[in-house]
Design a protein around this motif. Structure first.
Motif, PDB file in Angstrom:
ATOM      1  N   LYS A  21      36.965  45.991  44.151  1.00 45.48           N
ATOM      2  CA  LYS A  21      37.294  45.113  44.981  1.00 45.48           C
ATOM      3  C   LYS A  21      38.383  43.881  43.775  1.00 45.48           C
ATOM      4  CE  LYS A  21      34.579  44.343  48.158  1.00 45.48           C
ATOM      5  NZ  LYS A  21      33.549  43.671  49.220  1.00 45.48           N
ATOM      6  N   VAL A  22      39.928  43.466  43.764  1.00 42.61           N
ATOM      7  CA  VAL A  22      40.008  42.770  43.334  1.00 42.61           C
ATOM      8  C   VAL A  22      40.992  41.757  43.790  1.00 42.61           C
ATOM      9  CG1 VAL A  22      40.248  44.396  40.769  1.00 42.61           C
ATOM     10  CG2 VAL A  22      42.133  44.011  42.165  1.00 42.61           C
ATOM     11  N   ALA A  23      41.375  40.438  43.596  1.00 41.88           N
ATOM     12  CA  ALA A  23      41.984  40.168  44.353  1.00 41.88           C
ATOM     13  C   ALA A  23      43.780  39.588  44.400  1.00 41.88           C
ATOM     14  CB  ALA A  23      41.890  37.931  44.475  1.00 41.88           C
ATOM     15  N   ASP A  24      44.318  40.346  42.631  1.00 38.32           N
ATOM     16  CA  ASP A  24      45.467  40.918  42.475  1.00 38.32           C
ATOM     17  C   ASP A  24      45.944  42.032  41.911  1.00 38.32           C
ATOM     18  OD1 ASP A  24      48.133  40.244  40.535  1.00 38.32           O
ATOM     19  OD2 ASP A  24      48.613  38.868  42.519  1.00 38.32           O
ATOM     20  N   ILE A  25      46.366  42.610  42.171  1.00 38.35           N
ATOM     21  CA  ILE A  25      46.276  44.143  41.520  1.00 38.35           C
ATOM     22  C   ILE A  25      47.186  43.835  40.245  1.00 38.35           C
ATOM     23  CG2 ILE A  25      47.547  46.097  40.846  1.00 38.35           C
ATOM     24  CD1 ILE A  25      45.437  46.868  43.349  1.00 38.35           C
ATOM     25  N   ASP A  26      48.445  42.961  40.019  1.00 40.54           N
ATOM     26  CA  ASP A  26      49.238  43.162  38.287  1.00 40.54           C
ATOM     27  C   ASP A  26      47.877  42.370  37.875  1.00 40.54           C
ATOM     28  OD1 ASP A  26      50.982  44.655  39.367  1.00 40.54           O
ATOM     29  OD2 ASP A  26      51.901  42.829  40.678  1.00 40.54           O
ATOM     30  N   ARG A  27      47.173  40.859  38.055  1.00 35.50           N
ATOM     31  CA  ARG A  27      46.398  40.466  37.682  1.00 35.50           C
ATOM     32  C   ARG A  27      45.232  40.850  36.932  1.00 35.50           C
ATOM     33  NH1 ARG A  27      42.922  35.790  39.536  1.00 35.50           N
ATOM     34  NH2 ARG A  27      41.990  37.438  40.383  1.00 35.50           N
ATOM     35  N   ALA A  28      44.827  42.334  37.212  1.00 36.10           N
ATOM     36  CA  ALA A  28      44.069  42.626  37.178  1.00 36.10           C
ATOM     37  C   ALA A  28      44.555  44.160  36.476  1.00 36.10           C
ATOM     38  CB  ALA A  28      43.272  43.313  38.490  1.00 36.10           C
ATOM     39  N   TYR A  81      26.626  43.491  39.103  1.00 34.96           N
ATOM     40  CA  TYR A  81      26.407  42.972  38.116  1.00 34.96           C
ATOM     41  C   TYR A  81      27.438  42.885  37.300  1.00 34.96           C
ATOM     42  CZ  TYR A  81      24.069  41.265  34.180  1.00 34.96           C
ATOM     43  OH  TYR A  81      23.292  39.462  33.538  1.00 34.96           O
ATOM     44  N   HIS A  82      27.614  44.325  36.725  1.00 31.62           N
ATOM     45  CA  HIS A  82      28.779  44.841  35.471  1.00 31.62           C
ATOM     46  C   HIS A  82      29.037  46.381  35.048  1.00 31.62           C
ATOM     47  CE1 HIS A  82      25.274  44.838  31.927  1.00 31.62           C
ATOM     48  NE2 HIS A  82      26.101  45.521  32.605  1.00 31.62           N
ATOM     49  N   LEU A  83      30.184  46.365  35.219  1.00 29.11           N
ATOM     50  CA  LEU A  83      30.687  47.003  34.613  1.00 29.11           C
ATOM     51  C   LEU A  83      30.576  47.635  33.544  1.00 29.11           C
ATOM     52  CD1 LEU A  83      33.859  48.587  34.146  1.00 29.11           C
ATOM     53  CD2 LEU A  83      34.052  47.077  35.829  1.00 29.11           C
ATOM     54  N   ALA A  84      30.275  48.975  33.200  1.00 26.39           N
ATOM     55  CA  ALA A  84      29.508  48.910  31.434  1.00 26.39           C
ATOM     56  C   ALA A  84      30.716  50.360  30.550  1.00 26.39           C
ATOM     57  CB  ALA A  84      28.270  49.290  30.401  1.00 26.39           C
ATOM     58  N   ALA A 118      26.463  45.652  22.036  1.00 27.23           N
ATOM     59  CA  ALA A 118      27.414  45.416  23.264  1.00 27.23           C
ATOM     60  C   ALA A 118      27.857  43.845  23.489  1.00 27.23           C
ATOM     61  CB  ALA A 118      26.652  45.559  24.879  1.00 27.23           C
ATOM     62  N   LEU A 119      29.326  44.071  23.728  1.00 30.74           N
ATOM     63  CA  LEU A 119      30.663  42.533  24.199  1.00 30.74           C
ATOM     64  C   LEU A 119      29.582  42.184  25.939  1.00 30.74           C
ATOM     65  CD1 LEU A 119      33.626  43.636  21.991  1.00 30.74           C
ATOM     66  CD2 LEU A 119      30.901  42.267  21.057  1.00 30.74           C
ATOM     67  N   TYR A 120      29.644  41.244  25.996  1.00 29.81           N
ATOM     68  CA  TYR A 120      30.195  40.673  27.685  1.00 29.81           C
ATOM     69  C   TYR A 120      30.614  39.842  27.851  1.00 29.81           C
ATOM     70  CZ  TYR A 120      25.660  43.666  27.578  1.00 29.81           C
ATOM     71  OH  TYR A 120      24.053  44.158  27.427  1.00 29.81           O
ATOM     72  N   LEU A 121      31.709  40.508  29.263  1.00 23.68           N
ATOM     73  CA  LEU A 121      32.436  39.199  29.683  1.00 23.68           C
ATOM     74  C   LEU A 121      32.395  39.768  30.976  1.00 23.68           C
ATOM     75  CD1 LEU A 121      35.984  41.064  28.861  1.00 23.68           C
ATOM     76  CD2 LEU A 121      34.058  41.862  27.749  1.00 23.68           C
ATOM     77  N   ARG A 122      33.585  38.961  31.731  1.00 25.72           N
ATOM     78  CA  ARG A 122      34.347  38.533  32.572  1.00 25.72           C
ATOM     79  C   ARG A 122      35.359  38.865  33.084  1.00 25.72           C
ATOM     80  NH1 ARG A 122      29.724  38.518  34.724  1.00 25.72           N
ATOM     81  NH2 ARG A 122      30.214  37.563  37.207  1.00 25.72           N
ATOM     82  N   ASP A 123      35.881  39.770  34.125  1.00 27.23           N
ATOM     83  CA  ASP A 123      37.417  40.064  34.274  1.00 27.23           C
ATOM     84  C   ASP A 123      38.020  38.557  35.246  1.00 27.23           C
ATOM     85  OD1 ASP A 123      37.380  40.538  37.073  1.00 27.23           O
ATOM     86  OD2 ASP A 123      37.143  43.056  37.014  1.00 27.23           O
ATOM     87  N   PRO A 124      39.631  38.865  34.917  1.00 25.02           N
ATOM     88  CA  PRO A 124      39.844  38.372  36.371  1.00 25.02           C
ATOM     89  C   PRO A 124      39.125  37.746  37.959  1.00 25.02           C
ATOM     90  CG  PRO A 124      41.728  39.291  34.595  1.00 25.02           C
ATOM     91  CD  PRO A 124      40.120  40.220  35.258  1.00 25.02           C
ATOM     92  N   ASP A 125      38.559  38.979  38.352  1.00 23.82           N
ATOM     93  CA  ASP A 125      37.957  38.703  39.607  1.00 23.82           C
ATOM     94  C   ASP A 125      36.554  38.055  39.056  1.00 23.82           C
ATOM     95  OD1 ASP A 125      39.962  39.047  41.463  1.00 23.82           O
ATOM     96  OD2 ASP A 125      40.287  40.428  39.945  1.00 23.82           O
ATOM     97  N   ASP A 126      36.239  37.570  38.043  1.00 24.31           N
ATOM     98  CA  ASP A 126      34.554  37.365  37.374  1.00 24.31           C
ATOM     99  C   ASP A 126      33.853  38.779  37.800  1.00 24.31           C
ATOM    100  OD1 ASP A 126      33.140  34.995  37.062  1.00 24.31           O
ATOM    101  OD2 ASP A 126      32.782  34.531  39.142  1.00 24.31           O
ATOM    102  N   ASN A 127      34.339  39.168  37.524  1.00 23.12           N
ATOM    103  CA  ASN A 127      33.190  40.948  37.936  1.00 23.12           C
ATOM    104  C   ASN A 127      33.012  40.915  36.225  1.00 23.12           C
ATOM    105  OD1 ASN A 127      33.896  42.165  40.693  1.00 23.12           O
ATOM    106  ND2 ASN A 127      36.259  42.298  39.651  1.00 23.12           N
TER     107      ASN A 127
END
Length: 166
Positions: A21-28, A81-84, A118-127
């Motif tokens: 689930k994202v807030a904005d498709i284009d941003r994702a 928690y995260h997608l890998a 592994a590298l860990y980060l957040r996407d624009p929706d904080d996933n």
């Protein structure tokens, strides 16, 4: 005939795709396609998009069906928690790190787990997003009793970057 609850799942079973689930498709899409390099397979207006690596029908689905303009869940709640995302080689993971650096995407962490890096980060929706590559199974750390001996140590990012193909 009932299947025993203790019977293991079939060894060839894999996670086919993840839907976020994202807030904005284009941003994702900017993040998953432009930064990480996934390919857009199909877009349904501003409601959903399906992306993949290598022409698969989709590895990740992105949708705003219940989340358009929404905020990430607050800390202390349940959810993803995260997608890998598993890269085929260490050089491919190194290329992913170069992409993150080029786009100014900060890392939350970088770990050597013995079985993987592994590298860990957040996407624009904080996933949470984990980008990783496995070591060959014959190199996995083992305890004296033969059980898996995973650990968490700092990943040497400079050494990883030296493996980049491009």
């Amino acid at each position: 005939m009932a299947v025993s609850a203790s019977a293991p799942i079939a060894a060839g079973t894999r996670i086919g795709h993840v839907h976020l689930k994202v807030a904005d498709i284009d941003r994702a899409l900017d993040f998953y396609c432009d930064v990480l390099g996934f390919e857009l397979v199909q877009k349904l207006g501003n409601q959903a998009a399906f992306i993949s690596a290598g022409g698969y029908h989709h590895h990740i689905g992105l949708n705003t069906w219940e989340s358009a303009g929404g905020q990430p869940p607050p800390p202390g709640t349940t959810g993803l928690y995260h997608l890998a995302i598993l890269y085929p080689t260490r050089a491919d993971l190194a290329d992913a790190l170069k992409r993150l650096i080029a786009h100014g995407i900060p890392l939350d962490g970088a770990s050597d787990h013995g079985v993987s890096e592994a590298l860990y980060l957040r996407d624009p929706d904080d996933n949470g997003v984990e980008l990783y590559c496995d070591r060959p199974q014959d190199q996995w750390p083992r305890n004296k009793d033969g059980s898996l001996g995973m650990f968490t140590r700092r990943l040497d990012l400079e050494d990883l970057l030296r493996q980049a193909k491009s």
